[in-house]
Design an enzyme around this catalytic site. Structure first.
Site, PDB file in Angstrom:
ATOM      1  N   ASP A 112      39.517  35.655  28.310  1.00  0.00           N
ATOM      2  CA  ASP A 112      39.571  37.023  28.813  1.00  0.00           C
ATOM      3  C   ASP A 112      39.329  36.991  30.317  1.00  0.00           C
ATOM      4  OD1 ASP A 112      39.494  39.958  27.520  1.00  0.00           O
ATOM      5  OD2 ASP A 112      38.303  39.926  29.362  1.00  0.00           O
ATOM      6  N   ILE A 124      37.428  42.324  35.877  1.00  0.00           N
ATOM      7  CA  ILE A 124      36.670  42.497  37.118  1.00  0.00           C
ATOM      8  C   ILE A 124      35.342  43.178  36.763  1.00  0.00           C
ATOM      9  CG2 ILE A 124      36.656  43.529  39.428  1.00  0.00           C
ATOM     10  CD1 ILE A 124      39.750  43.806  39.140  1.00  0.00           C
ATOM     11  N   HIS A 125      34.227  42.594  37.179  1.00  0.00           N
ATOM     12  CA  HIS A 125      32.914  43.219  37.003  1.00  0.00           C
ATOM     13  C   HIS A 125      32.173  43.198  38.336  1.00  0.00           C
ATOM     14  CE1 HIS A 125      33.264  43.414  32.658  1.00  0.00           C
ATOM     15  NE2 HIS A 125      33.679  42.172  32.656  1.00  0.00           N
ATOM     16  N   ARG A 126      31.301  44.186  38.545  1.00  0.00           N
ATOM     17  CA  ARG A 126      30.577  44.169  39.816  1.00  0.00           C
ATOM     18  C   ARG A 126      29.479  43.108  39.777  1.00  0.00           C
ATOM     19  NH1 ARG A 126      27.711  49.755  38.623  1.00  0.00           N
ATOM     20  NH2 ARG A 126      25.589  49.067  38.206  1.00  0.00           N
ATOM     21  N   GLU A 154      44.611  38.761  29.287  1.00  0.00           N
ATOM     22  CA  GLU A 154      45.372  39.657  30.168  1.00  0.00           C
ATOM     23  C   GLU A 154      46.175  38.899  31.233  1.00  0.00           C
ATOM     24  OE1 GLU A 154      42.102  40.091  29.450  1.00  0.00           O
ATOM     25  OE2 GLU A 154      41.941  42.046  28.472  1.00  0.00           O
ATOM     26  N   GLU A 175      30.388  54.238  42.526  1.00  0.00           N
ATOM     27  CA  GLU A 175      31.172  54.074  41.299  1.00  0.00           C
ATOM     28  C   GLU A 175      32.516  54.782  41.469  1.00  0.00           C
ATOM     29  OE1 GLU A 175      29.849  52.374  38.837  1.00  0.00           O
ATOM     30  OE2 GLU A 175      27.782  52.944  38.431  1.00  0.00           O
TER      31      GLU A 175
HETATM   32 MN    MN Z   1      40.136  41.979  27.492  1.00  0.00          MN
END
Ligand code: MN
Length: 511
Positions: free
Chosen positions: A182, A185-187, A249, A305
């Site tokens: 997988d 994007i995460h902060r 993805e 955010e």
């Molecule tokens: Mn996914």
């Protein structure tokens, strides 16, 4: 950046020979920048020294961030800051902060983007291991005595941010049980020389991998890939049900470029990174270790955010220990200021494709187009263009709206318009809402449905009708003309003229 002594230089690969087709000419961030350099108005290169701490975002907020960043803001070019104080690594922001620019970078038209992504979704190309033993992302390797803040510029977006953030870090991980991959994007907030905190909205796929690893008492190896082909960032923003757990993805990015995304083994952990990334942080999400997000600054806030508000710092976030930083020669850092048109593109265009796909399955040919509007950051508000072609279609537009909610559960408001309304022109949409809408009969409320945790209006304090935070009211604004009245709602028929003939024989007396 760093002393030459702690760099391990690797042999460079020959540059990729660009192919003829637009969609294939872009393979990475630098070829995307080259593409923007060819088009007036799409890139600003800035030489003025800029502090990554709140200044860079403060500048771009005015140049090109766009709604929902507080005004004054607008759609504008991407901006490459060449002179970032304390670093010899430039920082680019806003690459995707314009629908027009995204379309150019993907080789399509702005209004065709959801259809274009849908095609890629339906013809995915799986990521592959590169045959290059010396991939560009590992031209320079730092694996001893890492100090992230000395190596890489990580901007803060406002003076109240919890700390410096990597905001365009594409995390890639594999399911510890199935091996399925997988990317998301995460902060990522820098919390020490070799530590990052990571925030996962509950349910995200890599968090599910992390939970499995933690239950087994093991760290989860990850790569954090920064500075990428825009197609990869867009593809990574698809969410379930379109891309269920186990769906990589990256295969959609492969579908967009008709070419596999290339991976390479990490140098320090059992993970894979993106071979053409500008910068890669390799590390492990540690089991049973948590950190307060604002432990360094005690501001109480995280960062801006996507709905446009400063988010609260989280109390106990998972920790990633970084074991190596690898990058290209002369790497480029990529960042996003939080809310605005860049988030709208990233979150919204995959949402549009997901809605189009589900409605098309249920009622082919009726939903002409979708726009996930910037007012909702690409997630909360969608405008659907629906064609009623017979009396039997009356009411089916509302069915399409219900399907849109099913296709993307975080969606809050759907505005329905007819085929003669320009969904990308908010003025035209508001015209439909003004002349084809009666508040008491054209509005459908669906209360008590799970929405999205970052919308601040959905709390019991806001309304006693809201039983718990985030379980609130979805609304359909039906601004379509009732089918039997269509004849009475024809727009005034101005003549369709060849403009070119008149414009080339016109002058502006003020110029
Ligand atoms: Mn996914």
């Amino acid at each position: 950046m760093n002393s030459a002594a702690d760099q391990v230089m690797k042999a460079s690969k020959n540059p990729v020979e660009p192919e003829k087709e637009a969609e294939n000419a872009i393979v990475d961030l630098r070829s995307a920048i080259e593409c923007l350099k060819q088009t007036p108005g799409q890139l600003l290169v800035c030489n003025e020294p800029v502090d990554p701490n709140a200044e860079l975002a403060g500048v771009y907020r005015r140049v090109g961030a766009g709604t929902p960043v507080e005004p004054p803001t607008k759609e504008g070019p991407a901006m490459l800051f060449e002179n970032v104080q304390g670093y010899d690594i430039p920082v680019i922001t806003g690459v995707l902060a314009s629908r027009k620019r995204v379309a150019q970078l993907l080789g399509t038209e702005p209004e065709q983007l959801p259809h274009h992504l849908l095609k890629a979704l339906e013809s995915p190309v799986s990521a592959e291991m590169t045959s290059d033993p010396n991939p560009p992302c590992q031209e320079v390797v730092h694996d001893k005595g890492i100090d992230i803040m000395k190596l890489l510029p990580a901007p803060t977006n406002t003076p109240l941010d919890a700390g410096p953030y990597f905001t365009m870090g594409l995390i890639r991980a594999e399911d510890p049980e199935t091996g399925e991959a997988d990317v998301t994007i995460h902060r990522l907030c820098v919390q020490g020389k070799d530590r990052l905190s990571v925030y996962f909205v509950p349910g995200r796929h890599i968090d599910q991998f992390r939970i499995k690893a933690e239950k087994a008492g093991k760290p989860l190896p990850v790569s954090i890939n920064i500075g990428l082909d825009p197609a990869i960032y867009l593809a990574a923003c698809f969410e379930p049900p379109t891309t269920p757990l186990g769906f990589d993805e990256l295969s959609i990015a492969g579908g967009l470029r008709k070419r596999a995304v290339e991976l390479t083994p990490c140098v320090s952990v059992k993970a894979k990174s993106l071979a053409l990334a500008e910068i890669v942080l390799e590390g492990e999400i540690l089991p049973d270790e948590r950190i307060r997000e604002d432990i360094q600054s005690n501001t109480g806030f995280a960062m801006p955010e996507f709905p446009g508000y400063l988010g609260p710092a989280k109390k106990d976030l998972p920790v990633i220990r970084i074991k190596a930083v690898t990058h290209r020669r002369n790497p480029i850092m990529q960042t996003i200021v939080g809310p605005g048109l860049e988030h709208t593109s990233l979150a919204g265009i995959p949402t549009e494709a997901s809605i189009l796909r589900l409605v098309e399955t249920g009622m082919p040919g009726k939903l002409l187009n979708v726009y996930a509007h910037e007012a909702g950051g690409g997630k909360y508000l969608a405008v659907l263009q629906f064609q009623k072609s017979s009396a039997a279609d009356e009411g089916r537009q509302r069915q399409a709206a219900l399907m849109a909610f099913a296709a993307f559960s975080e969606l809050k408001h759907v505005i329905l318009v007819d085929e003669d309304v320009d969904i990308f022109d908010t003025n035209d949409v508001l015209w439909a809402m003004t002349t084809r809408y009666q508040g008491d009969v054209s509005t459908v409320f669906i209360p008590g449905v799970r929405c999205h945790p970052l919308d601040p209006s959905q709390t019991p304090q806001f309304s006693p009708s809201i039983r718990e935070s985030g379980v609130s009211c979805k609304t359909i604004f039906d601004c379509t003309v009732p089918y039997h009245l269509k004849g009475e709602f024809k727009r005034a028929p101005f003549a369709d003229m060849d403009l070119e003939r008149f414009l080339k024989n016109s002058v502006d007396p003020a110029v």
